[in-house]
Design a protein around this motif. Structure first.
Motif, short mmCIF file in Angstrom:
data_model
loop_
_atom_site.label_atom_id
_atom_site.label_comp_id
_atom_site.label_asym_id
_atom_site.label_seq_id
_atom_site.Cartn_x
_atom_site.Cartn_y
_atom_site.Cartn_z
N LYS A 1 -22.99 32.52 135.18
CA LYS A 1 -22.64 32.13 133.67
C LYS A 1 -23.67 32.62 132.62
CE LYS A 1 -19.58 29.34 135.35
NZ LYS A 1 -18.09 29.54 135.14
N PRO A 2 -23.10 32.60 131.57
CA PRO A 2 -23.92 33.15 130.56
C PRO A 2 -25.47 32.56 130.27
CG PRO A 2 -21.77 32.61 129.61
CD PRO A 2 -21.84 32.10 131.11
N LEU A 3 -26.16 33.24 129.78
CA LEU A 3 -27.61 32.92 129.71
C LEU A 3 -27.66 31.63 129.22
CD1 LEU A 3 -30.66 33.40 130.52
CD2 LEU A 3 -30.89 34.74 128.46
N GLY A 4 -27.13 31.20 128.03
CA GLY A 4 -27.32 30.22 127.25
C GLY A 4 -26.80 28.72 128.03
N GLN A 5 -25.88 29.02 128.75
CA GLN A 5 -25.26 27.85 129.66
C GLN A 5 -26.22 27.75 130.76
OE1 GLN A 5 -21.15 27.92 131.01
NE2 GLN A 5 -20.57 28.89 129.17
N ARG A 6 -26.95 28.67 131.33
CA ARG A 6 -27.96 28.69 132.52
C ARG A 6 -29.09 27.87 132.04
NH1 ARG A 6 -28.92 34.19 134.74
NH2 ARG A 6 -27.69 34.81 133.19
N LEU A 7 -29.57 28.30 130.66
CA LEU A 7 -30.64 27.40 129.92
C LEU A 7 -30.35 26.18 129.81
CD1 LEU A 7 -31.75 30.35 127.70
CD2 LEU A 7 -32.96 29.74 129.58
N GLU A 8 -29.36 25.80 129.34
CA GLU A 8 -28.73 24.55 129.05
C GLU A 8 -28.83 23.61 130.18
OE1 GLU A 8 -25.84 25.59 125.23
OE2 GLU A 8 -25.10 25.18 127.37
N ASN A 9 -28.43 24.16 131.38
CA ASN A 9 -28.46 23.39 132.83
C ASN A 9 -29.87 23.41 133.29
OD1 ASN A 9 -26.11 23.55 135.67
ND2 ASN A 9 -27.52 21.96 135.08
#
Length: 246
Positions: free
Chosen positions: A76-84
């Protein structure tokens, strides 16, 4: 049950939730950390139940980082991974605070809860476009108000944490139940809504522990603590897989 679901559809969605859980379990055949995470949930639950505090201190903090292996493997996009990752970190902080003082409603635990639900909501609403439904939000808000009333009557230290963390929980878990999220994705996708509902159940048990069972350390109180821990861990597991493998 989400307000927009009829009885037949509710049964169907429940079966999809079971399938999502089985999919999350089956991952351990190719991802060793998942097998360790599931074993850690079992051991940590037993440690809570039988008051093995030394075991709890070692095993409990490892659960959510191990579940986070799915985030590291995700494309997934980096932003989504950071959110998770932020959601799991917040969940770990929240669990530590709850375990350290289940009757205290610590600021650290509250901050962890808000971070946890805020990060999940950022992905669900911000990235995936999920939206809350008025009826569902109203029902969840009524449950939150009831919980705050119980805290006010039984343990006023928990009123602010219940309202602050509960507000974040209401929004995040409501958008997690948006039919738009359930309609598309992989076999892990139904875990998003079901995982969110498990987190709600865990929060409810945590409130029971800090109010009706305040100050108690007997088997009943420990059973509630164990149940809250297991439900929370499985909720994060299903939510993480639903988002990372969607």
């Amino acid at each position: 049950m989400p307000a927009e679901l009829g009885t037949g559809q509710f049964v169907q969605e429940t079966l999809r939730g079971v399938e999502a859980f089985l999919a999350s379990v089956s991952v351990m055949r190719s991802e060793p950390e998942r097998a360790v995470a599931l074993a850690a949930v079992d051991v940590a639950g037993a440690a809570k139940l039988f008051d093995w505090r030394g075991v709890s201190r070692v095993v409990e903090p490892a659960i959510l980082p191990l579940i986070g292996g799915a985030v590291l493997r995700s494309r997934k996009p980096l932003g989504q991974r950071l959110e998770n990752a932020a959601a799991l970190a917040g969940g770990a902080v929240a669990q530590w605070g709850k375990s350290a003082g289940p009757d205290k409603g610590s600021a650290l635990a509250t901050a962890g809860v808000i971070t946890q639900y805020g990060a999940y909501a950022a992905t669900l609403a911000g990235d995936l476009g999920a939206k809350p439904k008025f009826t569902g939000a109203a029902v969840r808000g009524a449950l939150l108000a009831s919980g705050a009333a119980v805290a006010a009557a039984k343990n006023r230290k928990l009123v602010a944490p219940t309202l602050l963390g509960g507000a974040a929980m209401v929004y995040a878990t409501e958008v997690a139940n948006d039919p738009k999220i359930r309609a598309h994705g992989t076999g892990h996708t139904p875990g998003i809504s079901h995982g969110a509902n498990l987190l709600v159940a865990s929060e409810a048990l945590t409130l029971v522990r800090g109010t009706f069972l305040q100050g108690k350390r007997g088997f009943g109180a420990r059973s509630v603590e164990a149940g809250a821990l297991v439900l929370s861990s499985l909720g994060h597991l299903l939510l993480t897989d639903g988002l990372a493998r969607r």
